[in-house]
Design an enzyme around this catalytic site. Sequence first.
Site, PDB file in Angstrom:
ATOM      1  N   HIS A 196       6.855 -11.082  -3.979  1.00  0.00           N
ATOM      2  CA  HIS A 196       6.407  -9.615  -4.906  1.00  0.00           C
ATOM      3  C   HIS A 196       6.227 -10.264  -6.274  1.00  0.00           C
ATOM      4  O   HIS A 196       5.160  -9.621  -6.809  1.00  0.00           O
ATOM      5  CB  HIS A 196       7.829  -9.008  -5.073  1.00  0.00           C
TER       6      HIS A 196
ATOM      7  N   ASP B  62       6.270  -9.186   0.789  1.00  0.00           N
ATOM      8  CA  ASP B  62       6.794  -8.761  -0.374  1.00  0.00           C
ATOM      9  C   ASP B  62       8.174  -7.809   0.162  1.00  0.00           C
ATOM     10  O   ASP B  62       8.119  -7.162   0.986  1.00  0.00           O
ATOM     11  CB  ASP B  62       5.764  -7.735  -0.880  1.00  0.00           C
TER      12      ASP B  62
ATOM     13  N   SER C 113       4.151  -4.271 -10.103  1.00  0.00           N
ATOM     14  CA  SER C 113       5.187  -3.581  -9.427  1.00  0.00           C
ATOM     15  C   SER C 113       5.155  -1.993 -10.165  1.00  0.00           C
ATOM     16  O   SER C 113       4.375  -1.239 -10.254  1.00  0.00           O
ATOM     17  CB  SER C 113       6.339  -4.065  -9.435  1.00  0.00           C
TER      18      SER C 113
END
Length: 259
Positions: free
Chosen positions: A224, A194, A93
Amino acid sequence: MAVLPGAEPYRHEGGEVGVLLCHGFTGSPQSLRPWAEYLAGHGLTVSLPLLPGHGTRWEDMQVTGWQDWYAEVDRELRALRERCARVFVAGLSMGGALALRLAAKHGDAVSGVIVVNPANKVHGLSAYALPVARHLVRTTKGIASDIAKPGSAELGYDRVPLHCAHSVRTFFRLVDGELPQVTQPLLLLRSPQDHVVPPADSARILSRVSSVDVREVLLEQSYHVATLDHDAERIFEESLAFIGRLAPSVGKEGTTAGG
């Protein structure tokens, strides 16, 4: 404040090939710990730092910004370079954005980049309100633990400080401008399902980096936080194979294995 149990940084002294792992926004090393331990178990030197303001309580994060988070991983990379012949950077991320900036800024000092569901932009109309909203509202709901696997949970804040959200938005725009400076081999793994980072972010990154050696892997069974999800083992195996291809000494007795 004391670090939450499980959120501690992780380091392992292995061989001549090192890997720096960067966790995500409002998260902690816990989300990448199994990945770090897998790589360490195959003889690599591994560093998984705790970003400033993370891993304690959201109020501590409120007084930090992207400069603090990037400075931490930059220091760790320099330390790895002092004791390793080859160093790879990886992240989840926002940690992916941190890894990409390290690659852009450090050039040949970074041998390759691995990113999982990398973030490139703060999306939605609310993003444009952040410069003003952060002075009126302290937090919004958290983004942690987007995981499909039952019983698996991410150790992250249940609130997002808007001051930090504004800072990360600024950081993403900075990194986006630096992506053409990324020339290293790139392994990008992303989850089609996600709920935090849309597919557009990965597509944008792939379209802007200058890397020639690029591999994209779809994580069909995960959300995610794929490093704690159904596809975790695939992430670990793909990343080790990627590193081993570029640094053939990985796993060879008397070189990288051991430690």
